[in-house]
Design an enzyme around this catalytic site. Structure first.
Site, PDB file in Angstrom:
ATOM      1  N   PRO A   1     135.998  56.535  76.757  1.00 16.58           N
ATOM      2  CA  PRO A   1     136.396  55.332  77.316  1.00 16.58           C
ATOM      3  C   PRO A   1     135.623  54.133  76.919  1.00 16.58           C
ATOM      4  O   PRO A   1     134.601  53.970  76.849  1.00 16.58           O
ATOM      5  CB  PRO A   1     135.956  55.489  78.886  1.00 16.58           C
TER       6      PRO A   1
ATOM      7  N   SER B   1     139.665  53.705  79.981  1.00 13.80           N
ATOM      8  CA  SER B   1     138.756  52.991  80.816  1.00 13.80           C
ATOM      9  C   SER B   1     139.295  52.218  82.208  1.00 13.80           C
ATOM     10  O   SER B   1     140.429  51.788  81.977  1.00 13.80           O
ATOM     11  CB  SER B   1     137.941  52.057  80.199  1.00 13.80           C
TER      12      SER B   1
ATOM     13  N   GLN C   1     138.574  57.121  83.676  1.00 19.09           N
ATOM     14  CA  GLN C   1     137.141  56.414  83.718  1.00 19.09           C
ATOM     15  C   GLN C   1     137.075  55.784  84.996  1.00 19.09           C
ATOM     16  O   GLN C   1     137.847  54.664  84.633  1.00 19.09           O
ATOM     17  CB  GLN C   1     136.737  56.005  82.711  1.00 19.09           C
TER      18      GLN C   1
ATOM     19  N   ARG D   1     123.088  42.123  76.523  1.00 16.62           N
ATOM     20  CA  ARG D   1     123.422  42.321  75.225  1.00 16.62           C
ATOM     21  C   ARG D   1     123.300  40.743  74.582  1.00 16.62           C
ATOM     22  O   ARG D   1     124.311  39.946  74.281  1.00 16.62           O
ATOM     23  CB  ARG D   1     124.813  43.019  75.199  1.00 16.62           C
TER      24      ARG D   1
ATOM     25  N   LYS E   1     129.752  60.573  84.192  1.00 15.07           N
ATOM     26  CA  LYS E   1     129.189  60.076  82.979  1.00 15.07           C
ATOM     27  C   LYS E   1     128.240  59.160  82.830  1.00 15.07           C
ATOM     28  O   LYS E   1     128.053  58.216  83.725  1.00 15.07           O
ATOM     29  CB  LYS E   1     130.492  59.256  82.148  1.00 15.07           C
TER      30      LYS E   1
ATOM     31  N   HIS F   1     125.511  55.256  77.297  1.00 12.44           N
ATOM     32  CA  HIS F   1     126.490  54.138  77.180  1.00 12.44           C
ATOM     33  C   HIS F   1     126.607  53.426  75.874  1.00 12.44           C
ATOM     34  O   HIS F   1     126.624  52.165  75.859  1.00 12.44           O
ATOM     35  CB  HIS F   1     126.289  52.738  78.297  1.00 12.44           C
TER      36      HIS F   1
ATOM     37  N   ARG G   1     124.210  50.257  75.265  1.00 15.89           N
ATOM     38  CA  ARG G   1     124.715  48.961  75.822  1.00 15.89           C
ATOM     39  C   ARG G   1     124.055  48.551  77.001  1.00 15.89           C
ATOM     40  O   ARG G   1     124.335  47.448  77.595  1.00 15.89           O
ATOM     41  CB  ARG G   1     126.114  48.935  75.665  1.00 15.89           C
TER      42      ARG G   1
ATOM     43  N   ASP H   1     127.601  62.074  73.863  1.00 16.01           N
ATOM     44  CA  ASP H   1     128.206  60.883  73.069  1.00 16.01           C
ATOM     45  C   ASP H   1     126.879  60.101  72.402  1.00 16.01           C
ATOM     46  O   ASP H   1     125.834  60.417  72.700  1.00 16.01           O
ATOM     47  CB  ASP H   1     129.105  59.914  73.795  1.00 16.01           C
TER      48      ASP H   1
ATOM     49  N   GLY I   1     126.558  57.806  68.677  1.00 16.27           N
ATOM     50  CA  GLY I   1     126.253  57.503  67.379  1.00 16.27           C
ATOM     51  C   GLY I   1     127.047  58.486  66.631  1.00 16.27           C
ATOM     52  O   GLY I   1     126.437  58.531  65.197  1.00 16.27           O
TER      53      GLY I   1
END
Length: 409
Positions: free
Chosen positions: A110, A139, A160, A197, A284, A308, A311, A338, A340
């Site tokens: 997502p 998402s 999601q 970020r 998740k 995530h 992030r 998940d 990379g």
């Protein structure tokens, strides 16, 4: 590729296959999709097409981006240990997810605000997933209505959920997902605060207002404008109706949802959501093994070990770091990881460590950003081809054979 200067002043080549920058090696950045040999090629093509602020949104991590870097380092910390003289004339990369066979061991993760990369992006991602017969996790912050995505023939559609606002909002979204026939509900729990970020924010003078330089630079990307903005600014089609009417503009709605994430979300509420949802239920964003145990205790069908995409909280572990212990302790729980994943060997490492499947996020977004639906298909094909070849080179006939004995630290 860059050539660095070491402490002695000597030139250090990034690979033993080059010397002082020769032979010259460049990723493909043209427009002929068939010439993209790797996910890295699709990434380079995407960077050429996207304006800088969109590329930054796609790529960036939180703060020092140490978590983002950890995802790659965790994968790099393992080496493959092949078996010799195995008959690999026939190879099978299918897996079973919730009692259904999938021809590939990965699904599309997502991701929100995909319309920044291509118009109708979520529909395009879902179509490519349906063609490959892999799940697509849509998402809450997607830009196409879940009902439109759910109607795509042959799609394994997972929804999601971001938990924001009053309880009535999450309950309404769950009802909609149920009525749309979504196979699974994926509740994300690591985004109750928006990660810092910093590099993304430097593209704006203040929230929602690009710098003059970013605006001018974006205007030079004519292909991006033609394929992304011709329908006007996107909206968060699945969430905007729950936002106050005076805050339903594009940026205003995003900031309202971000400010109204349920920061009191706890295991009691998660158990309540589990009871509301009639089909497969996944959580998740877990990294702590004790939290995996709690997920099993409330009868979640699976967990997604994830930070995530680097992030959110900086300086965390990768989901891959938690995976071996989670598999050892919770053999009956579906474990997805998940972070990379860019190569077929990345997928095989995760599966050998005990994952039932892998989510790919940026990899398919690179394809989307490079060439729309065909680019997503190319990203899937690249991973399929690499996994097939690498299985053979590893001396494994199928995904089912993989285990820790194929790996060394």
């Amino acid at each position: 590729m860059l050539v660095e200067t070491g402490a002695t002043g000597a030139r250090l080549d990034p690979t033993p296959a080059t010397s002082n920058g020769t032979p010259t090696r460049r990723l493909y950045t043209g427009s002929k999709l068939e010439r993209a040999r790797t996910i890295a090629d699709l990434r380079a093509m995407a960077h050429c097409r996207l304006p800088a602020f969109a590329a930054e949104y796609l790529e960036g991590g939180a703060e020092d981006e140490a978590t983002l870097a950890r995802n790659f380092a965790a994968l790099a910390s393992y080496r493959l240990l092949p078996r010799a003289l195995v008959d690999v004339s026939h190879r099978d990369q299918s897996v079973s997810l919730f009692g259904r066979s999938a021809p590939l061991p990965f699904a599309i993760a997502p991701t929100g605000l995909n319309a920044l990369f291509w118009r109708k992006a979520d529909v395009l991602l879902a179509r490519a997933a349906a063609q490959a017969r892999i799940p697509f996790v849509q998402s809450t912050m997607s830009n196409d209505p879940m009902e439109e995505v759910a109607a795509i023939p042959g799609l394994r559609h997972w929804w999601q959920l971001y938990v924001f606002g009053e309880r009535a909002i999450r309950e309404a979204l769950i009802r909609r997902a149920d009525e749309a026939g979504c196979e699974a509900l994926v509740v994300t729990i690591d985004a109750q605060f928006y990660g810092d970020r910093e590099w993304e924010q430097r593209r704006f003078t203040h929230p929602g207002k690009l710098t003059i330089g970013s605006i001018l630079e974006s205007a030079l990307h004519l292909h991006w404008i033609a394929t992304t903005l011709t329908g006007g600014m996107p909206s968060f089609a699945n969430a905007v109706d729950y936002v106050p009417k005076e805050r339903r503009g594009f940026y205003e709605s995003a900031f309202w949802i971000r400010a109204n994430m349920d920061q009191s979300l706890d295991w009691e509420e998660m158990a309540r959501l589990r009871r509301l949802w009639p089909r497969k239920f996944l959580i998740k964003g877990l990294l702590n093994i004790n939290d995996v145990e709690r997920a099993a205790r409330i009868e979640a069908d699976g967990v997604i070990l994830s930070n995530h995409g680097g992030r959110q909280l900086d300086w965390t572990l990768s989901g891959l770091d938690t995976l071996p212990e989670a598999r050892r302790r919770f053999g009956g729980l579906t474990l997805i990881v998940d972070g990379g994943v860019r190569r077929g060997t990345d997928v095989l490492k995760a599966l050998a460590l005990g994952a039932d499947a892998v989510l790919v996020g940026r990899a398919t977004l690179y394809g989307l950003s490079a060439a729309g639906e065909k680019g997503v298909e190319r990203a899937i094909d690249i991973l399929r081809e690499e996994i097939d070849r690498d299985l053979g080179l590893l001396g494994a006939q199928s995904i089912k054979e993989l285990g820790p004995d194929f790996l060394a630290r």
